[in-house]
Structure formats: structure tokens, C-alpha cells
Design a protein around this motif. Structure first.
Motif, PDB file in Angstrom:
ATOM      1  N   PRO A 156       0.929  -1.131   0.027  1.00 54.85           N
ATOM      2  CA  PRO A 156      -0.179  -0.041  -0.120  1.00 54.85           C
ATOM      3  C   PRO A 156       0.736   1.159  -0.001  1.00 54.85           C
ATOM      4  N   TYR A 157       0.510   2.376  -0.699  1.00 55.85           N
ATOM      5  CA  TYR A 157       1.019   3.689  -0.502  1.00 55.85           C
ATOM      6  C   TYR A 157       0.676   4.272   0.905  1.00 55.85           C
ATOM      7  N   ARG A 158       1.689   4.956   1.118  1.00 56.51           N
ATOM      8  CA  ARG A 158       1.252   5.882   2.467  1.00 56.51           C
ATOM      9  C   ARG A 158       1.348   7.449   2.277  1.00 56.51           C
ATOM     10  N   TYR A 159       0.645   8.060   2.936  1.00 67.71           N
ATOM     11  CA  TYR A 159       0.282   9.254   2.721  1.00 67.71           C
ATOM     12  C   TYR A 159       1.849  10.008   2.724  1.00 67.71           C
ATOM     13  N   ASN A 194      -1.546   5.337   8.338  1.00 66.36           N
ATOM     14  CA  ASN A 194      -1.126   6.211   7.313  1.00 66.36           C
ATOM     15  C   ASN A 194      -1.428   5.465   6.022  1.00 66.36           C
ATOM     16  N   GLU A 195      -2.055   4.366   5.977  1.00 69.19           N
ATOM     17  CA  GLU A 195      -2.210   3.889   4.538  1.00 69.19           C
ATOM     18  C   GLU A 195      -3.104   4.446   3.527  1.00 69.19           C
ATOM     19  N   MET A 196      -3.028   4.376   2.141  1.00 64.97           N
ATOM     20  CA  MET A 196      -4.034   4.890   1.495  1.00 64.97           C
ATOM     21  C   MET A 196      -4.860   3.563   0.967  1.00 64.97           C
ATOM     22  N   ALA A 197      -6.072   3.608   0.835  1.00 73.52           N
ATOM     23  CA  ALA A 197      -6.937   2.482   0.306  1.00 73.52           C
ATOM     24  C   ALA A 197      -6.557   2.268  -1.109  1.00 73.52           C
ATOM     25  N   THR A 198      -6.630   0.835  -1.233  1.00 72.86           N
ATOM     26  CA  THR A 198      -6.182   0.161  -2.594  1.00 72.86           C
ATOM     27  C   THR A 198      -7.033   0.753  -3.447  1.00 72.86           C
TER      28      THR A 198
END
Length: 253
Positions: A156-159, A194-198
Motif C-alpha cells: 500500500p502507498y502511504r500518505y 497512514n495507508e491509502m486505500a487500494t
């Protein structure tokens, strides 16, 4: 070779049959490559394209994502150059695909492709994402999965890993030069800290969170927005059937 001679050759080509033109093309192809990648991989472009054509759907989907990335350099980078933007992307692997810079500073960009299934763009009800009408979708996660030293998932990407998300809208427009833009900090949160939703909703037309203009999204990035964020609408309770002594009865969850 003079311009007159070239004009004569072009005129003669128009008089050739399709079969004759193909014969001439094949002869020229033996002397000229279409792209440097032919030398790198050691195969002609025709063979490479045939391999892609025969590849599984997952491979072709990944290739379309790569094309969306390359199209940003081909179409967007030159288009915003007159506004003072230039591509200053450093060598190496980063959470962003491009680093764009103008006189005010740098903006990092992650490029993704609009989500599609069976050749058609995915469309969802926008109400659950706080949008009126329907929305398109995009998938925001890294290609490779894994864990960091503390057991956290790395896919996952993080902000904060990129400033702007650029979504290629080719599946719905048929054109590789069309993008919708939003800010990384606007995106829906995922399950982890701090994760972005997929999966993220993409507005069909520009609104307060999405724009089709790079200069606009860059201005958003540099402006105070008061913590504005996309927000998932409250989950709607749905009836669930539960067996009991008196038969089945609906249960809310």
C-alpha cells in the motif's frame, strides 16, 4: 536525395498495390529498427508485439499501466513545459513516477491507470464515496508485495509518498493523453496506519477533488485546504438472514 526525388518516391508509393507496399516495407524493416528496445531485447518489434498479444490478461494489464506512465512523459510533460514545468525525475526507484519542477518548487506525481474489467471501465455508485452520480475507479498500490523490517505490508502507498495522483483515463476515453488529477492527501485511507486505500474513486468530471488540468492540481497542492479530504460514506446496514429455532429472521449488521 533532393526534395524533388522524395516527392517522386512518395508519388510512386501511392501507385503501388497494398502487396507491393508491404514488400517494400519489409525490405526497409530489415535495414531500420523502430525502437532501441529491439536491440536491447534482441527481437524485432513485430515479435515483441506478438508476444504481448498472446500474453495472459494480467500481463497485458500490467503493460497498459506501463503505457499510461510513458504517455505522461509523451503528452503531459511537453504540454506543461510552456507553463514553466520540467521533468527532473531522479534515477532510481521511488514511490512516485515523476518529479515535476517549476519556479515555485517540486511536485511528485504517481501515475496510475483507470480500472477496467473485460475491456470496459469499472463504474461504481459515487454515493458511498461522497460523490453525486457514478464514479470511475483506480487501483493505488505498488506492483510488488512484501513486508518491511517491522512486519508492515509494503504494497500500500502511504500518505506523503507522492504529492499528486495522475490517473490515465484511456479505458473510458480511448485516448492516452487524457488524465484526471487529485492530491495524494485527498485520497481515501486504507486499513493500516497512514495507508491509502487500494481502490479509489475517480470523478467522471472535474469537481472539488479531481481536475483534468495539471496546473490546477499543482495549485491545490500549494494551497491551504483546511484538511479537506475524500470521505467514505457511512456503511449502509443490510439485512442478513440468520437461522434460529423459529426459522430464518433478518439480522442487521
Amino acid at each position: 536525395m533532393t526534395d524533388v526525388n522524395l516527392a517522386t518516391i512518395r508519388e510512386l508509393l501511392t501507385q503501388c498495390s497494398p502487396e507491393e507496399q508491404e514488400t517494400l516495407f519489409r525490405e526497409l524493416r530489415q535495414r531500420h529498427i523502430i525502437h532501441e528496445f529491439e536491440r536491447i531485447i534482441g527481437a524485432p518489434a513485430e515479435m515483441i508485439l506478438e508476444a504481448v498479444h498472446r500474453a495472459p490478461e494480467l500481463t497485458r494489464r500490467m503493460l497498459r499501466g506501463v503505457i499510461a506512465d510513458a504517455a505522461f512523459r509523451t503528452f503531459v510533460v511537453p504540454a506543461v513545459a510552456p507553463q514553466g514545468w520540467r521533468d527532473v525525475t531522479p534515477e532510481g526507484n521511488f514511490a512516485f513516477d515523476y518529479m515535476m519542477e517549476d519556479a515555485q518548487g517540486q511536485v511528485s506525481v504517481q501515475v496510475k491507470l483507470q480500472r477496467s474489467e473485460r475491456g470496459a471501465p469499472v463504474v461504481k455508485d459515487g454515493a458511498r464515496f461522497g460523490f453525486a452520480g457514478e464514479v470511475f475507479m483506480t487501483e493505488t498500490q505498488k506492483t510488488r508485495t512484501g513486508n518491511d523490517g517491522e512486519g508492515e505490508k509494503t504494497r500500500p502507498y502511504r500518505y506523503g509518498e507522492f504529492d499528486v495522483l495522475a490517473v490515465s483515463m484511456q479505458p473510458s476515453t480511448g485516448k492516452w493523453d487524457r488524465y484526471m488529477y487529485t492530491l495524494g492527501r485527498f485520497l481515501l485511507p486504507g486499513k493500516g496506519e497512514n495507508e491509502m486505500a487500494t481502490l479509489q474513486p475517480v470523478a467522471m468530471t472535474p469537481n472539488e477533488f479531481w481536475t483534468d488540468d495539471f496546473a490546477t492540481v499543482a495549485a491545490w497542492f500549494r494551497a491551504e485546504d483546511g484538511g479537506k479530504r475524500m470521505a467514505m460514506a457511512a456503511a449502509v446496514k443490510r439485512p442478513r438472514r440468520k437461522k434460529g429455532a423459529g426459522g430464518e429472521a433478518p439480522e442487521l449488521f
